[in-house]
Design an enzyme around this catalytic site. Structure first.
Site, short mmCIF file in Angstrom:
data_model
loop_
_atom_site.label_atom_id
_atom_site.label_comp_id
_atom_site.label_asym_id
_atom_site.label_seq_id
_atom_site.Cartn_x
_atom_site.Cartn_y
_atom_site.Cartn_z
N THR A 230 3.53 2.82 -2.14
CA THR A 230 4.89 2.81 -2.45
C THR A 230 5.34 1.61 -3.37
OG1 THR A 230 5.32 1.51 -0.37
CG2 THR A 230 5.52 3.86 -0.27
N ALA A 231 4.20 0.86 -4.00
CA ALA A 231 4.63 -0.05 -4.81
C ALA A 231 4.72 0.48 -6.30
CB ALA A 231 3.22 -1.32 -4.92
N ASP A 256 4.45 7.33 -3.73
CA ASP A 256 5.81 7.34 -4.08
C ASP A 256 5.96 6.82 -5.53
OD1 ASP A 256 8.79 7.73 -3.68
OD2 ASP A 256 8.85 5.62 -3.50
N GLU A 261 6.25 7.64 -15.28
CA GLU A 261 7.51 8.10 -14.60
C GLU A 261 8.68 8.37 -15.53
OE1 GLU A 261 8.69 5.38 -11.40
OE2 GLU A 261 6.87 5.87 -10.39
N HIS A 280 9.61 8.39 -6.48
CA HIS A 280 9.67 6.88 -6.35
C HIS A 280 11.11 6.57 -5.85
CE1 HIS A 280 8.58 2.72 -8.42
NE2 HIS A 280 9.12 2.73 -7.25
N ILE A 281 11.36 7.25 -4.53
CA ILE A 281 12.75 7.15 -3.92
C ILE A 281 12.62 6.12 -2.71
CG2 ILE A 281 13.78 9.02 -4.73
CD1 ILE A 281 11.81 9.04 -1.38
N GLY A 282 11.38 5.45 -2.45
CA GLY A 282 11.25 4.78 -1.19
C GLY A 282 12.32 3.56 -1.19
#
Length: 309
Positions: A230-231, A256, A261, A280-282
């Site tokens: 998630t980084a 994520d 992107e 990438h919505i963490g």
């Protein structure tokens, strides 16, 4: 140009709570997908004293187009989209809203870990297709297993608490972390790769750790390891991860963030049965949106007030 000093936001909006802190400034929005030429043009038009970075990259050319620029403030914790060396050379301070989205990202990491361990996505699809796999499916029980965390900042430590609460053994690697809680065992990377049943990445992306999780480090991991990121996508060598998933050396991965992107379609990851993906919505929750905006605004004000003191 407005009589008020300008702040450029590389996005289409800011939380009302953040805007309430910035009433003395003209707020200029760059839109949801700002490209470098757009940012340069806006800087030349408005000469902002600050840039709040939501999307896109801010490099030397953007900075040079804004001679009054004093601070670049990230709407979040990761500053890898800002050329910090160029900013330092120009006397521009770079700040991050550290910890503002820690709860949101840690929860996303937990969601991905559980989705991988319990085959949530695959079983859901099978159920909707009319199957009942109780007799043939076995999930992974996380209690008693070892989670290895790379990065022990606000997000990593919050996630560590969650894993400890589930009865997991928590190992962590972070050369900058001090005064770690008792439930986190500090280890070197070689130990983490060797002993972890699941690995979760929580560190910033730097030139030194790009591709940290690659063919060599994955080969050093246990067969059947779970990987969560998630980084930043650049921490993972994506072809190497895909190869390890296909051989079963990596049992499942929850991602994520990605090297490029938005993710292009088609992508080699698409259709992989043991890969759980989110865009990438963490850190994208209503609470984190406010916290990051307020944090970014306060960082702008802190730097500008010190410059005029």
């Amino acid at each position: 140009m407005s009589a008020r000093p300008a702040i450029l936001v590389t996005g289409a909006d800011l939380a009302p709570q953040a805007l309430a802190l910035l009433t003395e400034f003209e707020i200029v929005y760059a839109g949801r997908t700002p490209q470098e030429p757009d940012l340069i043009a806006l800087c030349r038009s408005h000469d902002p004293v600050a840039i709040i970075v939501r999307y896109g990259k801010v490099g030397a050319a953007v900075m040079d187009a804004a001679p009054s620029l004093r601070v670049i403030s990230k709407h979040g914790s990761g500053t890898d989209t800002i050329d910090k060396e160029a900013a330092g050379a120009r006397g521009i301070e770079v700040r991050a809203a550290a910890g503002a989205n820690a709860a949101a990202v840690a929860e996303q990491a937990l969601a991905l870990l559980l989705a991988c361990a319990k085959s949530v996505v695959r079983l859901n699809a099978r159920m909707h297709a009319g199957h009942w796999d109780k007799a043939t499916h076995k999930s992974v029980e996380l209690g008693g297993r070892t989670i290895g965390l790379v990065g022990l900042g606000a997000i990593g430590l919050r996630f560590a608490r969650m894993c400890d609460a589930m009865g997991m053994r928590v190992q962590g690697h972070d050369p900058y972390a001090k005064d770690l809680p008792s439930h986190v065992q500090p280890v070197d990377l070689a130990t983490l790769w060797r002993e972890a049943d699941a690995i979760s990445l929580h560190c910033p992306l730097t030139p030194d750790n790009k591709g940290l999780l690659n063919a060599t480090s994955l080969a050093a991991c246990k067969r059947g390891v779970i990987v969560v990121n998630t980084a930043r996508g650049g921490l993972v060598d994506e072809p190497a991860l895909l190869a390890a998933l296909r051989t079963g050396h990596v049992a499942a991965a929850g991602l994520d963030s990605f090297a490029v992107e938005p993710m292009a379609a088609p992508h080699p990851f698409h259709g992989e049965p043991n890969l759980v993906l989110s865009p990438h919505i963490g850190g994208v929750t209503s609470d984190a949106y406010v916290n990051m905006g307020v944090g970014a605004a306060n960082n702008v004000l802190a730097v500008l007030s010190s410059a005029t003191a």
